[in-house]
Design an enzyme around this catalytic site. Structure first.
Site, PDB file in Angstrom:
ATOM      1  CB  THR A   9      -0.898  -0.006   1.256  1.00 33.85           C
ATOM      2  OG1 THR A   9      -1.512   1.268   1.410  1.00 33.85           O
ATOM      3  CG2 THR A   9      -0.100  -0.274   2.524  1.00 33.85           C
ATOM      4  CG  ASP A  10      -1.121   4.978  -1.055  1.00 30.83           C
ATOM      5  OD1 ASP A  10      -1.698   4.323  -0.157  1.00 30.83           O
ATOM      6  OD2 ASP A  10      -1.686   5.868  -1.710  1.00 30.83           O
ATOM      7  CD  GLU A  11      -3.444   3.566   4.481  1.00 35.00           C
ATOM      8  OE1 GLU A  11      -3.199   3.460   5.687  1.00 35.00           O
ATOM      9  OE2 GLU A  11      -4.585   3.557   4.015  1.00 35.00           O
ATOM     10  CE1 TYR A  41      -3.395  -2.614   5.691  1.00 32.25           C
ATOM     11  CE2 TYR A  41      -3.276  -0.269   5.187  1.00 32.25           C
ATOM     12  CZ  TYR A  41      -3.318  -1.598   4.771  1.00 32.25           C
ATOM     13  OH  TYR A  41      -3.267  -1.882   3.427  1.00 32.25           O
ATOM     14  CE  LYS A  88       0.092  -4.563   3.007  1.00 31.24           C
ATOM     15  NZ  LYS A  88      -0.221  -5.909   2.452  1.00 31.24           N
TER      16      LYS A  88
HETATM   17  P1  NAD Z   1      -9.513  -7.280   2.066  1.00 31.53           P
HETATM   18  O1  NAD Z   1      -9.533  -6.999   3.528  1.00 31.53           O
HETATM   19  O2  NAD Z   1     -10.731  -7.023   1.258  1.00 31.53           O
HETATM   20  O3  NAD Z   1      -9.129  -8.817   1.818  1.00 31.53           O
HETATM   21  C1  NAD Z   1      -8.129  -9.471   2.545  1.00 31.53           C
HETATM   22  C2  NAD Z   1      -8.305 -10.975   2.336  1.00 31.53           C
HETATM   23  O4  NAD Z   1      -7.263 -11.645   3.058  1.00 31.53           O
HETATM   24  C3  NAD Z   1      -9.638 -11.520   2.856  1.00 31.53           C
HETATM   25  O5  NAD Z   1     -10.224 -12.360   1.892  1.00 31.53           O
HETATM   26  C4  NAD Z   1      -9.243 -12.284   4.100  1.00 31.53           C
HETATM   27  O6  NAD Z   1     -10.103 -13.413   4.366  1.00 31.53           O
HETATM   28  C5  NAD Z   1      -7.829 -12.738   3.757  1.00 31.53           C
HETATM   29  N1  NAD Z   1      -7.014 -12.993   4.951  1.00 31.53           N
HETATM   30  C6  NAD Z   1      -6.869 -12.196   6.037  1.00 31.53           C
HETATM   31  N2  NAD Z   1      -6.048 -12.772   6.934  1.00 31.53           N
HETATM   32  C7  NAD Z   1      -5.646 -13.941   6.389  1.00 31.53           C
HETATM   33  C8  NAD Z   1      -4.787 -14.994   6.813  1.00 31.53           C
HETATM   34  N3  NAD Z   1      -4.161 -14.940   8.010  1.00 31.53           N
HETATM   35  N4  NAD Z   1      -4.586 -16.043   6.010  1.00 31.53           N
HETATM   36  C9  NAD Z   1      -5.213 -16.120   4.818  1.00 31.53           C
HETATM   37  N5  NAD Z   1      -6.060 -15.177   4.348  1.00 31.53           N
HETATM   38  C10 NAD Z   1      -6.271 -14.109   5.136  1.00 31.53           C
HETATM   39  O7  NAD Z   1      -8.267  -6.499   1.518  1.00 31.53           O
HETATM   40  P2  NAD Z   1      -8.072  -5.750   0.110  1.00 31.53           P
HETATM   41  O8  NAD Z   1      -8.601  -4.393   0.219  1.00 31.53           O
HETATM   42  O9  NAD Z   1      -8.541  -6.640  -0.985  1.00 31.53           O
HETATM   43  O10 NAD Z   1      -6.470  -5.644   0.084  1.00 31.53           O
HETATM   44  C11 NAD Z   1      -5.704  -6.710  -0.448  1.00 31.53           C
HETATM   45  C12 NAD Z   1      -4.237  -6.352  -0.323  1.00 31.53           C
HETATM   46  O11 NAD Z   1      -3.963  -5.168  -1.047  1.00 31.53           O
HETATM   47  C13 NAD Z   1      -3.775  -6.084   1.106  1.00 31.53           C
HETATM   48  O12 NAD Z   1      -2.492  -6.632   1.256  1.00 31.53           O
HETATM   49  C14 NAD Z   1      -3.758  -4.586   1.218  1.00 31.53           C
HETATM   50  O13 NAD Z   1      -2.808  -4.164   2.156  1.00 31.53           O
HETATM   51  C15 NAD Z   1      -3.376  -4.198  -0.182  1.00 31.53           C
HETATM   52  N6  NAD Z   1      -3.876  -2.898  -0.646  1.00 31.53           N
HETATM   53  C16 NAD Z   1      -5.190  -2.553  -0.511  1.00 31.53           C
HETATM   54  C17 NAD Z   1      -5.653  -1.325  -1.014  1.00 31.53           C
HETATM   55  C18 NAD Z   1      -7.089  -0.912  -0.917  1.00 31.53           C
HETATM   56  O14 NAD Z   1      -7.431   0.227  -1.254  1.00 31.53           O
HETATM   57  N7  NAD Z   1      -8.009  -1.768  -0.511  1.00 31.53           N
HETATM   58  C19 NAD Z   1      -4.745  -0.460  -1.629  1.00 31.53           C
HETATM   59  C20 NAD Z   1      -3.399  -0.822  -1.720  1.00 31.53           C
HETATM   60  C21 NAD Z   1      -2.982  -2.052  -1.244  1.00 31.53           C
HETATM   61  O1  DAU Z   2      -4.126   3.957   0.389  1.00 30.93           O
HETATM   62  C1  DAU Z   2      -4.344   2.582   0.324  1.00 30.93           C
HETATM   63  C2  DAU Z   2      -5.196   2.143   1.493  1.00 30.93           C
HETATM   64  O2  DAU Z   2      -6.519   2.602   1.243  1.00 30.93           O
HETATM   65  C3  DAU Z   2      -5.188   0.631   1.702  1.00 30.93           C
HETATM   66  O3  DAU Z   2      -3.896   0.214   2.033  1.00 30.93           O
HETATM   67  C4  DAU Z   2      -6.168   0.223   2.815  1.00 30.93           C
HETATM   68  O4  DAU Z   2      -6.215  -1.188   2.922  1.00 30.93           O
HETATM   69  C5  DAU Z   2      -7.539   0.751   2.448  1.00 30.93           C
HETATM   70  O5  DAU Z   2      -8.462   0.447   3.483  1.00 30.93           O
HETATM   71  C6  DAU Z   2      -7.483   2.258   2.212  1.00 30.93           C
HETATM   72  O6  DAU Z   2      -7.200   2.942   3.461  1.00 30.93           O
HETATM   73  P1  DAU Z   2      -7.965   4.300   3.880  1.00 30.93           P
HETATM   74  O7  DAU Z   2      -7.890   4.444   5.343  1.00 30.93           O
HETATM   75  O8  DAU Z   2      -7.515   5.438   3.034  1.00 30.93           O
HETATM   76  O9  DAU Z   2      -9.456   3.896   3.388  1.00 30.93           O
HETATM   77  P2  DAU Z   2     -10.896   4.127   4.056  1.00 30.93           P
HETATM   78  O10 DAU Z   2     -11.903   3.754   3.038  1.00 30.93           O
HETATM   79  O11 DAU Z   2     -10.998   3.518   5.411  1.00 30.93           O
HETATM   80  O12 DAU Z   2     -10.933   5.725   4.252  1.00 30.93           O
HETATM   81  C7  DAU Z   2     -10.762   6.597   3.147  1.00 30.93           C
HETATM   82  C8  DAU Z   2     -10.780   8.008   3.683  1.00 30.93           C
HETATM   83  O13 DAU Z   2     -12.101   8.309   4.132  1.00 30.93           O
HETATM   84  C9  DAU Z   2      -9.884   8.223   4.871  1.00 30.93           C
HETATM   85  O14 DAU Z   2      -9.323   9.533   4.796  1.00 30.93           O
HETATM   86  C10 DAU Z   2     -10.813   8.115   6.084  1.00 30.93           C
HETATM   87  C11 DAU Z   2     -12.121   8.626   5.536  1.00 30.93           C
HETATM   88  N1  DAU Z   2     -13.346   8.017   6.087  1.00 30.93           N
HETATM   89  C12 DAU Z   2     -13.419   6.662   6.169  1.00 30.93           C
HETATM   90  C13 DAU Z   2     -14.562   6.065   6.654  1.00 30.93           C
HETATM   91  C14 DAU Z   2     -14.643   4.549   6.772  1.00 30.93           C
HETATM   92  C15 DAU Z   2     -14.418   8.826   6.447  1.00 30.93           C
HETATM   93  O15 DAU Z   2     -14.332  10.063   6.336  1.00 30.93           O
HETATM   94  N2  DAU Z   2     -15.542   8.225   6.907  1.00 30.93           N
HETATM   95  C16 DAU Z   2     -15.663   6.874   7.055  1.00 30.93           C
HETATM   96  O16 DAU Z   2     -16.726   6.391   7.517  1.00 30.93           O
END
Ligand code: NAD
Ligand code: DAU
Length: 353
Positions: free
Chosen positions: A133-135, A160, A164
């Site tokens: 992630t970019d975080e 988180y 990561k």
């Molecule tokens: P998600 O939470 O939707 O899915 C995570 C999956 O991992 C789930 O299916 C869960 O059951 C599985 N999992 C969790 N713990 C596990 C374990 N111990 N063993 C096996 N499986 C397990 O997450 P996502 O949003 O699809 O993100 C996927 C990946 O991409 C993550 O590594 C996250 O850090 C990264 N990522 C997410 C975003 C985003 O915006 N969602 C952006 C950049 C990177």
């Molecule tokens: O940047 C990549 C990341 O993006 C991933 O690594 C994470 O897995 C993914 O969850 C996401 O993280 P964020 O914290 O940015 O996503 P989230 O959807 O939780 O929140 C997006 C923005 O909105 C953040 O600034 C917090 C805000 N927010 C979030 C929620 C859930 C609100 O204002 N209200 C809300 O109810």
């Protein structure tokens, strides 16, 4: 091509599995523990396909990972399994350390032993893509002057992102120390179908649809860089195939938006596609801010664009329209996940689905 995808029942993982199985015709083994975030309904499109296999397992179980690799004989491992929600990491970091750090460690060790046992040709072709992630880079200023580059120093803010970051360091160390062919990707915020409704975009869509309040943290001026999930998935496929070993590739859509503008945009799309009794913007509520809330994320994706020829197809406007439409058309996917919510429903769904 034989690919193991960890976390393949999650949001991005399931989009990746659908792409690899249906569009690329690869043999895929999905490994997923099916935590609250894993959902087999997201894998329905690949159900019954001869080239898709599913293993319910925890990536922390090194013996199970080793056995899965020995049996399936992957050419690639694409590692997405993680605990992914920042707010949950703030209220309880344990699962994040367990899965993101210890789970990645166990998977890397199993992959190293498997890779060590391959013949010379297979060893050279093998790839371990660590999806991150970019975080990990921390927070940019709101002035929109800087972007995250691959050489931006790590500075994670939340439990988180700290876990990561730790997993990224492990993956890189396994490449440098043991030669395991690791590539790392760091992506910005994704959105699209099958996104668990605790994250901003799906939460806003479903709350707005049901006439519930739309919580916006602080004043809503934090900025995220939004990427449609299918654009991310194509990038992952490309990075696994052509990315240079030991390198990091940033992935982002050049779609910076303030949270409040994202929420308003969703309200406007829903008001048009599924008009309600009042404009959805009236449901917006400013609520206390997230502790350690990063002000802004924004990705410089030029390395991926120039070196590997990747480009995002969706703008925020086209992507958000598709996403809202998907939630309107797929109540069967999300309704079971919303059963914990109580309160009044407006009954609009039946009219719009
Ligand atoms: P998600 O939470 O939707 O899915 C995570 C999956 O991992 C789930 O299916 C869960 O059951 C599985 N999992 C969790 N713990 C596990 C374990 N111990 N063993 C096996 N499986 C397990 O997450 P996502 O949003 O699809 O993100 C996927 C990946 O991409 C993550 O590594 C996250 O850090 C990264 N990522 C997410 C975003 C985003 O915006 N969602 C952006 C950049 C990177
Ligand atoms: O940047 C990549 C990341 O993006 C991933 O690594 C994470 O897995 C993914 O969850 C996401 O993280 P964020 O914290 O940015 O996503 P989230 O959807 O939780 O929140 C997006 C923005 O909105 C953040 O600034 C917090 C805000 N927010 C979030 C929620 C859930 C609100 O204002 N209200 C809300 O109810």
């Amino acid at each position: 091509m034989r690919v193991i995808v960890t976390g393949g029942a999650g949001f991005i993982g399931s989009a990746l599995v659908r792409h690899l199985v249906l569009d690329r015709g690869y043999d895929v083994l999905t490994i997923d523990a099916l935590t609250y975030a894993g959902n087999l309904a997201s894998l329905k499109p690949v159900e019954g396909r001869g080239n898709h296999h599913f293993l319910r397992a925890d990536i922390r179980d090194g013996a199970m990972m080793a056995q899965a690799m020995a049996t399936f004989r992957p050419d690639r491992i694409m590692h997405l399994a993680a605990e992914s929600h920042v707010d949950r990491s703030i209220t309880g970091a344990d699962d994040f350390v367990q899965t993101n750090v210890l789970g990645t460690f166990a998977l890397l060790e199993a992959a190293r032993a498997y890779w060590d046992g391959l013949d010379v040709r297979a060893r050279a072709g093998f790839r371990f893509l660590h999806v991150s992630t970019d975080e990990v880079y921390g927070s940019l200023g709101l002035s929109r002057t800087h972007l995250f580059r691959e050489d931006t120093p790590y500075d994670p803010s939340s439990p988180y992102s700290a876990t990561k970051a730790a997993s990224d360091h492990l993956a890189k160390a396994w490449q440098r120390t043991y030669g395991l062919p690791v590539v790392v990707s760091n992506c910005s915020n994704n959105y699209g179908p099958c996104h668990f409704p605790e994250k901003l975009i799906p939460l806003t869509i479903l709350n707005a649809l049901e006439g519930r309040e739309l919580p916006v943290y602080g004043r809503g001026d934090n900025i995220r860089d939004w990427l449609y999930v299918e654009d991310h998935v194509r990038a992952l496929d490309l990075i696994a195939a052509k990315g240079r070993v030991g390198e990091t590739y940033n992935v982002g859509g050049r779609n910076e938006r303030r949270n409040i503008d994202v929420v308003r945009a969703i309200c406007h799309v829903l008001d048009r596609l599924c008009p309600g009794p009042t404009a959805r913007e009236s449901l917006i509520r400013f609520v206390p801010d997230r502790p350690g809330h990063d002000a802004r994320y924004a990705i410089d994706a030029s390395k991926l664009e120039n070196e590997l020829g990747w480009q995002a197809y969706e703008t925020f406007e086209t992507g958000i329209e598709k996403t809202v439409q998907w939630y309107l058309e797929n109540p069967g996917w999300w309704q079971p996940l919303r059963q914990n919510y109580d309160g009044q429903r407006l009954g609009l769904l039946d009219q719009c689905a």
